[in-house]
Design an enzyme around this catalytic site. Structure first.
Site, PDB file in Angstrom:
ATOM      1  CB  CYS A 207      26.530  46.326  25.087  1.00  0.00           C
ATOM      2  SG  CYS A 207      27.378  46.377  27.014  1.00  0.00           S
TER       3      CYS A 207
ATOM      4  CG  HIS B 293      30.778  48.433  30.957  1.00  0.00           C
ATOM      5  ND1 HIS B 293      30.996  48.646  29.618  1.00  0.00           N
ATOM      6  CD2 HIS B 293      29.799  47.650  30.531  1.00  0.00           C
ATOM      7  CE1 HIS B 293      30.249  48.089  28.756  1.00  0.00           C
ATOM      8  NE2 HIS B 293      29.437  47.522  29.270  1.00  0.00           N
TER       9      HIS B 293
ATOM     10  CG  HIS C  85      27.736  43.763  31.981  1.00  0.00           C
ATOM     11  ND1 HIS C  85      27.181  44.951  32.584  1.00  0.00           N
ATOM     12  CD2 HIS C  85      27.654  44.069  30.395  1.00  0.00           C
ATOM     13  CE1 HIS C  85      26.791  45.618  31.583  1.00  0.00           C
ATOM     14  NE2 HIS C  85      27.192  45.146  30.251  1.00  0.00           N
TER      15      HIS C  85
END
Length: 679
Positions: free
Chosen positions: A442, A584, A599
């Site tokens: 991520c 995102h 985030h």
């Protein structure tokens, strides 16, 4: 967004077989140049070149089956390629005219003509995708001991064979409908003159990705509906005398392709090369140069078209429109030339002596104009919409996301070598390559699948620079490494392919120098920077975030916001150093050096970009309050695990801390969120 992401994955896989096409095109082009009239029948050397190249071109469909299966497999193993080959053989054999006649109990001459065209790119790509999905799902399956020899990778080709029987059964009913529909469509638009020629060319390009353009071509180029454009043009004076050809008309379904193939697509290749990242241009340039040469010289366009048709479908649609426009212009102006092979320089030169070639020389200035149009339109579209054409994605050692392999050489002090060394150490801290079964990332963390999370050496990972280690369960571990997570993950994949990496010894942590800056005692503390809220909503304490990495402040210090408005803005002035490809989350480096991670939601990476729209590109210099993202809150609130959105400073150890200023409701770009204090 999910569909686009999957198409890009297919496009990257297609780079495996596409990389072989320039060689084939050059070989055939040289052969046709040596023997322009006999095509090898008059010269043995020409035949050698032509047949060598056609060995690749004529088997594109099976190359795509093998290449897509290999390229989309999770571990790039040769067993995946074998699976694609087996699947292709089963499907095309079962759908061959002889097999269809046998299965359906009908004479071979009554089998629909569509099955004579079953060996095409559409079937190759379809087989490759299905084979890759089966490989990714079943390559680790363990069978009972009596059948253990067929476990894992050996199981997948067998399973694929049975799946392809079902697919073949479906194709026996679907394929003739598709094929006949294309033929009927062609017969209809032939009555529309020059406009029809342009429409035909538009759909000719659109159908190339699936290989169905041959069905459409047969209507216009050959004697399916009475047009027979290529044979009539090649017949020259004999066709005119026999009343089969009309000067200025015959050849209109061919002529307009010359400006596109000889000039337009090379212009697109130049744009793709110049839009590639500097570190990737050498690799992209070599492929684009060969592909552009093939397109100009021989008219073979697949090497160029397949390089962007799946990773940037909008470009391919534009290409189809421009091709239709070119064919329409040439047909309307009666600028006619024809080809026996394709619309490249060789065929243009050969057609100039044909009495049906009228004003053929005007196709050259038209082509120059189309070179400029393609270059300008492609370059603008790529940069405006940040399309992931070859070389646009970040290249790190071992990351094949742009379709090119990067060799890892022994360390010579450059940044990539250091990243690979760091990746090897992280693998050692995880328990070695034997313990590591999956690598993902991520924006700030490595998401790893392991056999046993108890073997992970937390102390070593932290000495390597990790902020924290989170064990989600026995097989899932997350290591917080900051905004370089994606790069480190790519380097880890490279290190894994280079050979086994042992687990780090218990005293390895002591041998790794501490990567984190140390505090300077008694330094004066002042407010270095004040950040504003990136989104309108309600403040949530960081400890209440339903994610251990954020709640424990392993990612950084800050707070969270539950958004009530769709616009996400920059919390400070600085540079957007990272926007995750699913949009995102983003990382902002402020003018004072603070690394701020915004985030949006928890586990929203799993949505694959759905519900998020980026408004700026990575690398953009922004001001506080400038919009960065736009949210589809209705969709996100319904599908995300949580929309509580952390806003943290990931390099907080460089400072003495921060002071929370906000509580209750906040307004994007207006409410002060927190202050960062210098050491």
């Amino acid at each position: 967004m999910k569909m686009l992401s999957y198409l890009q994955k297919i496009g990257r896989a297609l780079m495996v077989p596409v990389a072989t096409l320039p060689a084939a095109a050059i070989l055939m082009g040289v052969g046709y140049w040596i023997d322009p009239t006999g095509w090898g029948s008059s010269n043995a050397l020409a035949a050698l070149f032509i047949k060598s190249g056609s060995a690749i071109i004529d088997n594109m469909s099976v190359l795509f089956a093998i290449g897509v299966a290999y390229g989309m497999s999770k571990d790039k193993d040769g067993a995946a390629a074998l699976t694609g080959f087996v699947g292709f053989l089963v499907l095309t054999t079962l759908c061959s005219p002889a097999a269809v006649a046998m299965i359906q109990k009908i004479p071979v001459d009554q089998v629909p003509a569509a099955f004579g065209k079953i060996n095409n790119q559409f079937v190759g790509i379809l087989t490759g995708i299905i084979s890759a999905e089966l490989y990714n799902r079943f390559s680790k399956v363990e069978l009972p001991k009596a059948l253990s020899f067929f476990s894992g990778r050996r199981l997948v080709p067998i399973l694929t064979s049975f799946v392809m029987i079902v697919i073949a059964f479906v194709m026996m009913y679907v394929w003739p409908v598709i094929f006949n529909g294309l033929v009927s469509f062609g017969e209809y638009i032939q009555q529309m003159g020059s406009v029809g020629a342009g429409i035909y060319a538009f759909f000719n390009r659109l159908l190339i990705p699936v290989g169905l353009h041959h069905a459409l071509n047969s209507v216009f180029w050959f004697d399916v509906a009475g047009i027979n454009d290529i044979p009539n043009f090649l017949g020259g004076q004999e066709s005119i005398n026999a009343g089969k050809a009309v000067v200025g008309i015959t050849g209109r379904y061919q002529a307009g392709f010359f400006p596109v193939m000889m000039f337009g697509l090379p212009g697109a290749a130049l744009a793709i090369y110049q839009c590639a990242r500097p570190e990737n241009r050498a690799k992209v340039g070599s492929i684009m140069l060969a592909a552009a040469f093939a397109s100009f010289f021989t008219g073979i366009t697949e090497p160029l078209e397949f390089s962007f048709m799946f990773v940037a479908p909008v470009l391919y649609f534009i290409h189809a429109l421009l091709t239709g426009l070119s064919v329409f212009i040439a047909a309307s102006m009666h600028w006619i030339a024809g080809f026996g092979f394709s619309a490249g320089l060789v065929d243009l030169v050969l057609s100039t002596r044909n009495p049906l070639a009228t004003h053929w020389y005007m196709l050259i200035p038209q082509g120059i104009v189309f070179f400029v149009i393609y270059y300008v339109v492609f370059r603008f579209t790529i940069t405006k919409f940040n399309l992931m054409t070859p070389g646009r994605e970040l290249a790190v050692a071992g990351d094949e996301t742009d379709g090119y392999d990067v060799d890892v050489q022994p360390s010579n002090g450059n940044k990539e070598d250091e990243t690979v060394q760091l990746a090897r150490r992280y693998i050692g801290s995880i328990g070695g390559s034997e313990n590591l079964t999956g690598i993902d990332a991520c924006i700030t963390r490595l998401r790893l699948n392991v056999k046993d999370s108890a073997l992970v050496n937390d102390a070593l990972a932290k000495r390597l620079g990790a902020s924290g280690v989170i064990r989600l369960n026995k097989q899932s571990v997350q290591i917080i490494v900051g905004t370089r997570a994606e790069i480190i993950a790519g380097a880890m994949r490279t290190a894994m392919t280079a050979g086994p990496i042992p687990a780090a010894s218990s005293n390895a942590a002591a041998a790794v120098p501490d990567a984190k800056p140390q505090a300077v005692p008694n330094s004066p503390k002042t407010v270095l920077e004040t950040l504003v809220s990136p989104v309108t909503g309600d403040v949530v304490d960081l400890a209440a975030v339903p994610d251990e990495a954020f709640a424990s402040k392993a990612v950084g210090d800050g707070l969270a916001i539950r958004p009530t408005d769709k616009t996400v803005v920059s919390p400070a002035s600085g540079t957007v150093v990272k926007i995750f490809n699913t949009n995102h989350a983003f990382c902002l480096e402020t003018d004072s050096g603070a690394e701020v991670v915004v985030h949006m939601g928890i586990d929203t990476v799993a949505l694959n970009g759905q519900g998020f729209t980026r408004l700026v590109e990575e690398g953009a210099v922004v001001t506080a309050g400038q919009p960065i993202l736009e949210l589809d809150l209705e969709y996100l609130n319904a599908n995300a695990r949580s929309m509580i959105s952390p806003v943290v400073v990931s390099n907080i150890e460089d400072y003495s801390g921060l002071t929370i200023l906000a509580s209750g409701s906040v307004v994007a770009g207006q409410t002060q969120l927190f202050e960062i204090q210098s050491k």
